[in-house]
Design an enzyme around this catalytic site. Structure first.
Site, PDB file in Angstrom:
ATOM      1  N   LYS A  14     -76.405  73.271  -6.655  1.00 33.04           N
ATOM      2  CA  LYS A  14     -77.816  73.716  -6.629  1.00 33.04           C
ATOM      3  C   LYS A  14     -78.722  72.625  -6.058  1.00 33.04           C
ATOM      4  O   LYS A  14     -79.544  72.881  -5.182  1.00 33.04           O
ATOM      5  CB  LYS A  14     -78.296  74.089  -8.050  1.00 33.04           C
ATOM      6  CG  LYS A  14     -77.465  75.178  -8.716  1.00 33.04           C
ATOM      7  CD  LYS A  14     -78.027  75.586 -10.062  1.00 33.04           C
ATOM      8  CE  LYS A  14     -77.928  74.528 -11.134  1.00 33.04           C
ATOM      9  NZ  LYS A  14     -76.540  74.201 -11.570  1.00 33.04           N
ATOM     10  N   ARG A  89     -82.956  79.402 -17.137  1.00 28.97           N
ATOM     11  CA  ARG A  89     -81.598  79.245 -17.666  1.00 28.97           C
ATOM     12  C   ARG A  89     -81.341  80.130 -18.882  1.00 28.97           C
ATOM     13  O   ARG A  89     -80.252  80.095 -19.442  1.00 28.97           O
ATOM     14  CB  ARG A  89     -81.429  77.785 -18.096  1.00 28.97           C
ATOM     15  CG  ARG A  89     -80.427  76.993 -17.303  1.00 28.97           C
ATOM     16  CD  ARG A  89     -80.471  75.576 -17.824  1.00 28.97           C
ATOM     17  NE  ARG A  89     -79.332  74.807 -17.456  1.00 28.97           N
ATOM     18  CZ  ARG A  89     -79.303  73.964 -16.428  1.00 28.97           C
ATOM     19  NH1 ARG A  89     -80.350  73.842 -15.646  1.00 28.97           N
ATOM     20  NH2 ARG A  89     -78.234  73.258 -16.214  1.00 28.97           N
ATOM     21  N   ARG A 128     -68.507  62.692  -9.839  1.00 25.58           N
ATOM     22  CA  ARG A 128     -69.881  62.140  -9.833  1.00 25.58           C
ATOM     23  C   ARG A 128     -70.088  61.207 -11.023  1.00 25.58           C
ATOM     24  O   ARG A 128     -70.723  60.165 -10.903  1.00 25.58           O
ATOM     25  CB  ARG A 128     -70.912  63.269  -9.857  1.00 25.58           C
ATOM     26  CG  ARG A 128     -72.327  62.743  -9.719  1.00 25.58           C
ATOM     27  CD  ARG A 128     -73.353  63.825  -9.577  1.00 25.58           C
ATOM     28  NE  ARG A 128     -73.415  64.671 -10.749  1.00 25.58           N
ATOM     29  CZ  ARG A 128     -74.178  65.759 -10.855  1.00 25.58           C
ATOM     30  NH1 ARG A 128     -74.928  66.120  -9.824  1.00 25.58           N
ATOM     31  NH2 ARG A 128     -74.187  66.475 -11.951  1.00 25.58           N
ATOM     32  N   ARG A 134     -73.847  59.277 -14.754  1.00 26.38           N
ATOM     33  CA  ARG A 134     -74.716  60.247 -15.434  1.00 26.38           C
ATOM     34  C   ARG A 134     -74.044  60.671 -16.739  1.00 26.38           C
ATOM     35  O   ARG A 134     -72.914  61.147 -16.717  1.00 26.38           O
ATOM     36  CB  ARG A 134     -74.977  61.443 -14.498  1.00 26.38           C
ATOM     37  CG  ARG A 134     -76.094  62.342 -15.006  1.00 26.38           C
ATOM     38  CD  ARG A 134     -76.447  63.414 -14.005  1.00 26.38           C
ATOM     39  NE  ARG A 134     -76.428  64.727 -14.619  1.00 26.38           N
ATOM     40  CZ  ARG A 134     -76.782  65.861 -14.018  1.00 26.38           C
ATOM     41  NH1 ARG A 134     -77.180  65.834 -12.763  1.00 26.38           N
ATOM     42  NH2 ARG A 134     -76.732  66.998 -14.664  1.00 26.38           N
ATOM     43  N   ARG A 146     -71.184  72.179 -21.167  1.00 22.27           N
ATOM     44  CA  ARG A 146     -72.215  72.661 -20.220  1.00 22.27           C
ATOM     45  C   ARG A 146     -71.754  73.961 -19.568  1.00 22.27           C
ATOM     46  O   ARG A 146     -72.543  74.884 -19.376  1.00 22.27           O
ATOM     47  CB  ARG A 146     -72.489  71.595 -19.158  1.00 22.27           C
ATOM     48  CG  ARG A 146     -73.332  70.442 -19.687  1.00 22.27           C
ATOM     49  CD  ARG A 146     -73.174  69.198 -18.831  1.00 22.27           C
ATOM     50  NE  ARG A 146     -73.693  69.321 -17.492  1.00 22.27           N
ATOM     51  CZ  ARG A 146     -73.342  68.501 -16.488  1.00 22.27           C
ATOM     52  NH1 ARG A 146     -72.488  67.517 -16.688  1.00 22.27           N
ATOM     53  NH2 ARG A 146     -73.873  68.663 -15.297  1.00 22.27           N
TER      54      ARG A 146
HETATM   55  P1  AP5 Z   1     -75.157  69.272  -7.345  1.00 19.78           P
HETATM   56  O1  AP5 Z   1     -75.793  69.658  -6.078  1.00 19.78           O
HETATM   57  O2  AP5 Z   1     -75.809  68.201  -8.173  1.00 19.78           O
HETATM   58  O3  AP5 Z   1     -74.876  70.554  -8.249  1.00 19.78           O
HETATM   59  P2  AP5 Z   1     -75.807  71.187  -9.362  1.00 19.78           P
HETATM   60  O4  AP5 Z   1     -75.435  72.622  -9.438  1.00 19.78           O
HETATM   61  O5  AP5 Z   1     -77.240  70.848  -9.078  1.00 19.78           O
HETATM   62  O6  AP5 Z   1     -75.206  70.376 -10.603  1.00 19.78           O
HETATM   63  P3  AP5 Z   1     -75.942  69.634 -11.797  1.00 19.78           P
HETATM   64  O7  AP5 Z   1     -74.912  68.852 -12.525  1.00 19.78           O
HETATM   65  O8  AP5 Z   1     -77.120  68.898 -11.361  1.00 19.78           O
HETATM   66  O9  AP5 Z   1     -76.299  70.907 -12.603  1.00 19.78           O
HETATM   67  P4  AP5 Z   1     -76.654  71.085 -14.062  1.00 19.78           P
HETATM   68  O10 AP5 Z   1     -77.071  72.504 -14.056  1.00 19.78           O
HETATM   69  O11 AP5 Z   1     -75.629  70.710 -15.057  1.00 19.78           O
HETATM   70  O12 AP5 Z   1     -77.751  69.966 -14.260  1.00 19.78           O
HETATM   71  P5  AP5 Z   1     -79.303  70.008 -14.462  1.00 19.78           P
HETATM   72  O13 AP5 Z   1     -79.815  68.743 -13.948  1.00 19.78           O
HETATM   73  O14 AP5 Z   1     -79.898  71.278 -13.975  1.00 19.78           O
HETATM   74  O15 AP5 Z   1     -73.641  68.873  -7.014  1.00 19.78           O
HETATM   75  C1  AP5 Z   1     -72.766  68.415  -8.003  1.00 19.78           C
HETATM   76  C2  AP5 Z   1     -71.747  67.469  -7.350  1.00 19.78           C
HETATM   77  O16 AP5 Z   1     -70.953  68.207  -6.456  1.00 19.78           O
HETATM   78  C3  AP5 Z   1     -72.408  66.341  -6.536  1.00 19.78           C
HETATM   79  O17 AP5 Z   1     -71.667  65.166  -6.678  1.00 19.78           O
HETATM   80  C4  AP5 Z   1     -72.353  66.881  -5.096  1.00 19.78           C
HETATM   81  O18 AP5 Z   1     -72.307  65.844  -4.155  1.00 19.78           O
HETATM   82  C5  AP5 Z   1     -71.082  67.696  -5.131  1.00 19.78           C
HETATM   83  N1  AP5 Z   1     -71.140  68.843  -4.214  1.00 19.78           N
HETATM   84  C6  AP5 Z   1     -72.174  69.690  -4.009  1.00 19.78           C
HETATM   85  N2  AP5 Z   1     -71.872  70.628  -3.118  1.00 19.78           N
HETATM   86  C7  AP5 Z   1     -70.571  70.388  -2.753  1.00 19.78           C
HETATM   87  C8  AP5 Z   1     -69.664  71.030  -1.848  1.00 19.78           C
HETATM   88  N3  AP5 Z   1     -69.996  72.125  -1.140  1.00 19.78           N
HETATM   89  N4  AP5 Z   1     -68.423  70.526  -1.726  1.00 19.78           N
HETATM   90  C9  AP5 Z   1     -68.039  69.426  -2.447  1.00 19.78           C
HETATM   91  N5  AP5 Z   1     -68.856  68.770  -3.308  1.00 19.78           N
HETATM   92  C10 AP5 Z   1     -70.109  69.245  -3.461  1.00 19.78           C
HETATM   93  O19 AP5 Z   1     -79.407  70.062 -16.066  1.00 19.78           O
HETATM   94  C11 AP5 Z   1     -78.994  68.970 -16.869  1.00 19.78           C
HETATM   95  C12 AP5 Z   1     -79.366  69.256 -18.322  1.00 19.78           C
HETATM   96  O20 AP5 Z   1     -80.792  69.361 -18.452  1.00 19.78           O
HETATM   97  C13 AP5 Z   1     -78.834  70.577 -18.901  1.00 19.78           C
HETATM   98  O21 AP5 Z   1     -77.528  70.449 -19.394  1.00 19.78           O
HETATM   99  C14 AP5 Z   1     -79.861  70.851 -20.011  1.00 19.78           C
HETATM  100  O22 AP5 Z   1     -79.607  70.055 -21.126  1.00 19.78           O
HETATM  101  C15 AP5 Z   1     -81.161  70.362 -19.387  1.00 19.78           C
HETATM  102  N6  AP5 Z   1     -81.890  71.436 -18.679  1.00 19.78           N
HETATM  103  C16 AP5 Z   1     -82.152  71.491 -17.342  1.00 19.78           C
HETATM  104  N7  AP5 Z   1     -82.828  72.606 -17.041  1.00 19.78           N
HETATM  105  C17 AP5 Z   1     -82.992  73.295 -18.195  1.00 19.78           C
HETATM  106  C18 AP5 Z   1     -83.572  74.548 -18.514  1.00 19.78           C
HETATM  107  N8  AP5 Z   1     -84.128  75.323 -17.565  1.00 19.78           N
HETATM  108  N9  AP5 Z   1     -83.562  74.944 -19.822  1.00 19.78           N
HETATM  109  C19 AP5 Z   1     -83.008  74.167 -20.782  1.00 19.78           C
HETATM  110  N10 AP5 Z   1     -82.419  72.971 -20.550  1.00 19.78           N
HETATM  111  C20 AP5 Z   1     -82.411  72.542 -19.256  1.00 19.78           C
END
Ligand code: AP5
Length: 192
Positions: A14, A89, A128, A134, A146
């Protein structure tokens, strides 16, 4: 306004694809995960409370997240649009988002769902975690939680937008360029 929800399980890409979309379409990137991590870095009260929850891989309460989002939408009334990354979410968040956007005479135009199987997600996040440290990427149990939370609390949001005919599924197990190429094909239906 062009408002896009970038949706998918943790590690589906994402954040990576958001970066490309905001550059091409000049949209505001609204990542609730990034906002929360910034609060943690600044050691604010909200950040300290959120950290306990995020480190376990659970969701931060809806009212906290909605409060963060509403201020940003309010302060960017003249924006071309938003990319919502990691939000909504829960169904409750999706319903509030719809209401907030209606107030500004706009709506969610589309949801892009990045489809990636669990095995690949775990590999990407573990990798990562080794590089960035992280906290929620370094422990396999947290990563698994997660993913479980995604299935139990977040996946229903996909159905919510499917019912509105706004959800598009993208194969997220391709190179970043190939994923973006598929996203671009969907986008071309919305942006002339
Ligand atoms: P990346 O692009 O970072 O993927 P992502 O889907 O954004 O993954 P995140 O880990 O950031 O998602 P998340 O939903 O757990 O975290 P968030 O910060 O939203 O890519 C991931 C990896 O893959 C990278 O190393 C990248 O280089 C690699 N990659 C990407 N594309 C690729 C490809 N095509 N091929 C190979 N490799 C690739 O949330 C974190 C925490 O915050 C949650 O757990 C929760 O506690 C809280 N939170 C956030 N939002 C909310 C909400 N709305 N409500 C409640 N709690 C929330």
């Amino acid at each position: 306004m062009l408002n896009i929800v970038l949706f998918g399980p943790p590690g589906s890409g994402k954040g990576t694809q958001s970066e490309r979309l905001i550059k091409q379409f000049e949209l505001i990137h609204l990542s609730t995960g990034d906002i929360l991590r910034a609060q943690i870095a600044e050691k604010t009260k909200l950040g300290l409370e959120a950290k306990q929850i995020m480190d376990k891989g659970e969701l931060v309460p809806d009212n906290v997240v909605v409060g963060m989002i509403s201020g940003i939408i309010e302060n960017n009334k003249n924006a071309k649009g938003f990319i919502f990354d990691g939000f909504p979410r829960t169904i409750a968040q999706a319903e509030v988002l719809d209401k907030m956007l209606i107030i500004h005479s706009t709506n969610v135009a589309l949801l892009l769902m990045l489809d990636v199987e669990e095995e690949v997600l775990i590999k990407r996040l573990t990798l990562r975690g080794e590089k960035s440290g992280r906290k929620d990427d370094v422990d396999i149990n947290i990563i698994q939680n997660r993913i479980n939370v995604y299935h139990s609390q977040t996946k229903p949001v996909l159905e919510y937008y499917q019912k509105q005919g706004k959800a598009f599924q993208i194969n997220g197990v391709q190179t970043e360029e190939e994923v973006y190429s598929d996203i671009s094909k969907v986008m071309s239906k919305f942006v002339k």
